[in-house]
Each structure stands twice: as structure tokens, then as C-alpha cells.
Design a protein around this motif. Sequence first.
Motif, PDB file in Angstrom:
ATOM      1  N   UNK A 116      11.125  28.222 -28.308  1.00  0.00           N
ATOM      2  CA  UNK A 116      10.585  27.471 -27.193  1.00  0.00           C
ATOM      3  C   UNK A 116      11.196  26.105 -26.979  1.00  0.00           C
ATOM      4  N   UNK A 117      12.184  25.737 -27.777  1.00  0.00           N
ATOM      5  CA  UNK A 117      12.826  24.425 -27.644  1.00  0.00           C
ATOM      6  C   UNK A 117      14.147  24.588 -26.894  1.00  0.00           C
ATOM      7  N   UNK A 118      14.157  24.133 -25.661  1.00  0.00           N
ATOM      8  CA  UNK A 118      15.374  24.172 -24.862  1.00  0.00           C
ATOM      9  C   UNK A 118      16.070  22.832 -24.871  1.00  0.00           C
ATOM     10  N   UNK A 119      17.039  22.694 -24.010  1.00  0.00           N
ATOM     11  CA  UNK A 119      17.849  21.482 -23.985  1.00  0.00           C
ATOM     12  C   UNK A 119      17.013  20.240 -23.636  1.00  0.00           C
ATOM     13  N   UNK A 120      16.112  20.383 -22.659  1.00  0.00           N
ATOM     14  CA  UNK A 120      15.306  19.225 -22.266  1.00  0.00           C
ATOM     15  C   UNK A 120      14.436  18.740 -23.413  1.00  0.00           C
TER      16      UNK A 120
END
Length: 212
Positions: A116-120
Motif C-alpha cells: 500500500x505504499x506508493x511513490x506519494x
Amino acid sequence: MNDSKRKAIIARLAAANPSPRTELNYSTPFELLVAVALSAQATDKSVNAATARLFPVANTPEKMLGLGEDGLIPYIQTIGLFRSKARHVIETCRLLLERHGGEVPQTREALEALPGVGRKTANVVLNVAFNQPTIAVDTHIFRVGNRTRLAPGKTPREVEDKLVRVTPAEYKLDLHHWLILFGRYTCTARKPKCADCVIADLCEWPDKGARG
């Protein structure tokens, strides 16, 4: 928009808010990581209300993992997508313990390997928790970048890359705070407050004269 106008815009936003900070409440990198993960498609206010009850009970990967998904859900069920977020947070806690000794990693690659950890989200954590000059582009910053022509782009990554290129080094650490707060409270989506805007004369949005 030329570079001198871009620098003037950023300088004015900096002068108007010399010490910006995230509106998410947190006290450790782990709490920040959880708060940012919960904030996707949700307001900071709703996340802060949930974490005000959650963090006194579980503010470490060990304690959060001990809650499990079923134990976490009652704390965050007022937030959108709470079931998938609960799953991601619990799996993230397991991986933090297995791979990182329970600590939040300080590299983009390691952060983006978490569920659940994307670039943003990675950019926010790197910037806020570890003082790295990353620029996280959310819906507010994407809108501001395109509307003002400060950093136009068809995707958040395009806007981010443009901002990285055009922002003077001394402003990069705080830029995403200035832009998100500007987009949240002044350059709003439906009724931007152009009459109260500190960069109105520099903005290249063609409709701004009709707004106020």
C-alpha cells in the motif's frame, strides 16, 4: 511560465508560511507512515480523529501487529477503504519487523516495497520523517501545478519531476507543504480564492479574473 516567475511564486509561498508542517498528527516515523497510508482518499482530519484513538493503544509495529486486522478495523472504520488499509498496515508491520528490525526504512525502494505504499506516501515519509528534499504530489499539488502553470503535467509523476527541476534547492524540503496547504485552503478545486491569493498576479490560470 519562465523560471524567474516560478521562483517568485515559490518565494512568496515561503514568505507567507516560513515554517510549514504536515497536518497529520504523529510523533514517530512509524506513526507518520501509518497516518499517511490511512490518508489516501481521506481527509487529514478524519485520519487524525482515528489515530488519536489508535496510537495510544498501538504505536509500534509489534503492538499494531498484535491487534491484527480485526482489532485494527474498529479504530479506522470511519476512514474510506478501511478494510484494505487495515490489511496493508498489518502486513507492513510484519515486514517492518522481518526486514527492518521494526524501524521505518529511509530509502524509497524499501518504502515502496511495503504494502500500500506508493511513490506519494514514500515521498511524504522521506520528507517529513527524514528531512529528505522529496516532493510528494497529491491531488491538490497536481491541480495547483497545472492550474497556475507552475509545473504542468499529465500525471503526478510529470508534475513531480517538473517541480524537482524548477525548484531552487533551498526550497525543496518544504515545497510540498506549501503547495498542499495552498491547494487545500486557497487554490481550491471548486471555488479558488483568487482575490486573497498571494500569487494571483503571477498565476497563469486564464480563468482567475472571474474568480474571487
